[in-house]
Motif scaffolding. Structure first.
Motif, PDB file in Angstrom:
ATOM      1  N   MET A  39       0.846  -1.177   0.000  1.00  0.00           N
ATOM      2  CA  MET A  39       0.000   0.000   0.000  1.00  0.00           C
ATOM      3  C   MET A  39       0.891   1.241   0.000  1.00  0.00           C
ATOM      4  N   VAL A  40       0.552   2.197  -0.847  1.00  0.00           N
ATOM      5  CA  VAL A  40       1.313   3.448  -0.872  1.00  0.00           C
ATOM      6  C   VAL A  40       1.086   4.170   0.451  1.00  0.00           C
ATOM      7  N   ALA A  41       2.177   4.416   1.162  1.00  0.00           N
ATOM      8  CA  ALA A  41       2.111   5.133   2.435  1.00  0.00           C
ATOM      9  C   ALA A  41       2.369   6.621   2.232  1.00  0.00           C
ATOM     10  N   GLU A  42       3.210   6.952   1.230  1.00  0.00           N
ATOM     11  CA  GLU A  42       3.581   8.353   1.019  1.00  0.00           C
ATOM     12  C   GLU A  42       4.082   8.535  -0.409  1.00  0.00           C
ATOM     13  N   VAL A  43       3.732   9.673  -1.001  1.00  0.00           N
ATOM     14  CA  VAL A  43       4.290  10.090  -2.290  1.00  0.00           C
ATOM     15  C   VAL A  43       5.421  11.051  -1.961  1.00  0.00           C
ATOM     16  N   MET A  44       6.620  10.695  -2.340  1.00  0.00           N
ATOM     17  CA  MET A  44       7.783  11.493  -1.970  1.00  0.00           C
ATOM     18  C   MET A  44       8.188  12.503  -3.033  1.00  0.00           C
ATOM     19  N   GLY A  45       7.655  12.349  -4.251  1.00  0.00           N
ATOM     20  CA  GLY A  45       7.926  13.307  -5.319  1.00  0.00           C
ATOM     21  C   GLY A  45       8.866  12.757  -6.371  1.00  0.00           C
ATOM     22  N   PRO A  46       9.106  13.552  -7.426  1.00  0.00           N
ATOM     23  CA  PRO A  46       9.975  13.104  -8.514  1.00  0.00           C
ATOM     24  C   PRO A  46      11.457  13.308  -8.197  1.00  0.00           C
ATOM     25  N   PHE A  47      12.238  12.326  -8.609  1.00  0.00           N
ATOM     26  CA  PHE A  47      13.692  12.366  -8.445  1.00  0.00           C
ATOM     27  C   PHE A  47      14.328  11.757  -9.689  1.00  0.00           C
ATOM     28  N   ARG A  48      15.589  12.046  -9.886  1.00  0.00           N
ATOM     29  CA  ARG A  48      16.322  11.377 -10.963  1.00  0.00           C
ATOM     30  C   ARG A  48      16.399   9.887 -10.646  1.00  0.00           C
ATOM     31  N   ASN A  49      16.292   9.073 -11.671  1.00  0.00           N
ATOM     32  CA  ASN A  49      16.294   7.619 -11.518  1.00  0.00           C
ATOM     33  C   ASN A  49      17.689   7.134 -11.118  1.00  0.00           C
ATOM     34  N   PRO A  50      17.845   6.565  -9.909  1.00  0.00           N
ATOM     35  CA  PRO A  50      19.177   6.142  -9.461  1.00  0.00           C
ATOM     36  C   PRO A  50      19.742   4.987 -10.277  1.00  0.00           C
ATOM     37  N   GLU A  51      18.905   4.230 -10.966  1.00  0.00           N
ATOM     38  CA  GLU A  51      19.401   3.140 -11.821  1.00  0.00           C
ATOM     39  C   GLU A  51      20.203   3.708 -12.980  1.00  0.00           C
ATOM     40  N   GLY A  52      19.809   4.884 -13.466  1.00  0.00           N
ATOM     41  CA  GLY A  52      20.561   5.543 -14.522  1.00  0.00           C
ATOM     42  C   GLY A  52      21.762   6.296 -13.991  1.00  0.00           C
ATOM     43  N   LEU A  53      21.599   6.951 -12.857  1.00  0.00           N
ATOM     44  CA  LEU A  53      22.704   7.709 -12.266  1.00  0.00           C
ATOM     45  C   LEU A  53      23.872   6.802 -11.895  1.00  0.00           C
ATOM     46  N   ALA A  54      23.579   5.617 -11.383  1.00  0.00           N
ATOM     47  CA  ALA A  54      24.632   4.710 -10.916  1.00  0.00           C
ATOM     48  C   ALA A  54      25.480   4.159 -12.058  1.00  0.00           C
ATOM     49  N   THR A  55      24.951   4.235 -13.261  1.00  0.00           N
ATOM     50  CA  THR A  55      25.695   3.692 -14.405  1.00  0.00           C
ATOM     51  C   THR A  55      26.227   4.805 -15.307  1.00  0.00           C
ATOM     52  N   GLY A  56      26.301   6.026 -14.770  1.00  0.00           N
ATOM     53  CA  GLY A  56      26.888   7.144 -15.491  1.00  0.00           C
ATOM     54  C   GLY A  56      25.918   7.946 -16.326  1.00  0.00           C
ATOM     55  N   GLY A  57      24.626   7.635 -16.264  1.00  0.00           N
ATOM     56  CA  GLY A  57      23.633   8.388 -17.025  1.00  0.00           C
ATOM     57  C   GLY A  57      23.165   9.617 -16.268  1.00  0.00           C
ATOM     58  N   ASP A  58      22.187  10.301 -16.863  1.00  0.00           N
ATOM     59  CA  ASP A  58      21.672  11.530 -16.254  1.00  0.00           C
ATOM     60  C   ASP A  58      20.474  11.286 -15.336  1.00  0.00           C
ATOM     61  N   GLY A  59      19.967  10.040 -15.274  1.00  0.00           N
ATOM     62  CA  GLY A  59      18.846   9.728 -14.400  1.00  0.00           C
ATOM     63  C   GLY A  59      17.513  10.225 -14.916  1.00  0.00           C
ATOM     64  N   LEU A  60      17.469  10.591 -16.179  1.00  0.00           N
ATOM     65  CA  LEU A  60      16.236  11.089 -16.780  1.00  0.00           C
ATOM     66  C   LEU A  60      15.609  10.016 -17.662  1.00  0.00           C
ATOM     67  N   PRO A  61      14.318   9.973 -17.773  1.00  0.00           N
ATOM     68  CA  PRO A  61      13.360  10.892 -17.176  1.00  0.00           C
ATOM     69  C   PRO A  61      13.256  10.674 -15.666  1.00  0.00           C
ATOM     70  N   MET A  62      12.877  11.736 -14.978  1.00  0.00           N
ATOM     71  CA  MET A  62      12.693  11.639 -13.538  1.00  0.00           C
ATOM     72  C   MET A  62      11.548  10.680 -13.250  1.00  0.00           C
ATOM     73  N   GLN A  63      11.595  10.060 -12.082  1.00  0.00           N
ATOM     74  CA  GLN A  63      10.588   9.101 -11.658  1.00  0.00           C
ATOM     75  C   GLN A  63      10.045   9.514 -10.299  1.00  0.00           C
ATOM     76  N   VAL A  64       8.742   9.318 -10.106  1.00  0.00           N
ATOM     77  CA  VAL A  64       8.147   9.602  -8.799  1.00  0.00           C
ATOM     78  C   VAL A  64       8.547   8.490  -7.837  1.00  0.00           C
ATOM     79  N   LEU A  65       8.955   8.873  -6.642  1.00  0.00           N
ATOM     80  CA  LEU A  65       9.357   7.937  -5.609  1.00  0.00           C
ATOM     81  C   LEU A  65       8.232   7.819  -4.581  1.00  0.00           C
ATOM     82  N   TYR A  66       7.942   6.588  -4.178  1.00  0.00           N
ATOM     83  CA  TYR A  66       6.886   6.299  -3.208  1.00  0.00           C
ATOM     84  C   TYR A  66       7.470   5.545  -2.023  1.00  0.00           C
ATOM     85  N   ARG A  67       6.847   5.708  -0.877  1.00  0.00           N
ATOM     86  CA  ARG A  67       7.117   4.843   0.268  1.00  0.00           C
ATOM     87  C   ARG A  67       5.951   3.859   0.287  1.00  0.00           C
ATOM     88  N   VAL A  68       6.270   2.561   0.128  1.00  0.00           N
ATOM     89  CA  VAL A  68       5.251   1.518   0.043  1.00  0.00           C
ATOM     90  C   VAL A  68       5.351   0.634   1.291  1.00  0.00           C
TER      91      VAL A  68
END
Length: 102
Positions: A39-68
């Motif tokens: 169940m979604v507990a909280e909407v934390m907002g959009p952030f750069r995607n860490p899967e892209g950032l960790a591999t040298g990318g720009d992390g775009l498009p941004m993705q909404v982060l949730y606390r589930v």
């Protein structure tokens, strides 16, 4: 960027790697919640995607982060703690799909 889900929405974590997921070595969503309902507990907002950032990318498009929120007994076979115990995990939107009421 608007959030697809709201607090209280039931969601399922995608079991396989989503098509939008980028990078080869870094996946932020833990294995033990993949394929699980929460169940979604909280909407934390959009952030750069860490899967892209960790591999040298720009992390775009941004993705909404949730606390589930997940019941612990659902995640851990043989869990002996109180039935009300939960675990909250921060998960990006591309890893979530809606659960429709039957």
């Amino acid at each position: 960027m608007g959030a697809r889900f709201r607090p209280g929405d039931r969601v399922r974590v995608v079991a396989a790697r989503p098509a939008i997921s980028v990078g080869r070595a870094h996946i932020r969503t833990p294995h033990y919640v993949r394929g699980q309902d929460g169940m979604v507990a909280e909407v934390m907002g959009p952030f750069r995607n860490p899967e892209g950032l960790a591999t040298g990318g720009d992390g775009l498009p941004m993705q909404v982060l949730y606390r589930v929120r997940f019941p612990q007994a659902q995640l851990w076979q043989g869990y002996e703690g109180p039935a009300k115990d939960t675990l909250e995990v921060e998960i990006y939107e591309h890893w979530l799909e809606p659960i429709h009421a039957a």
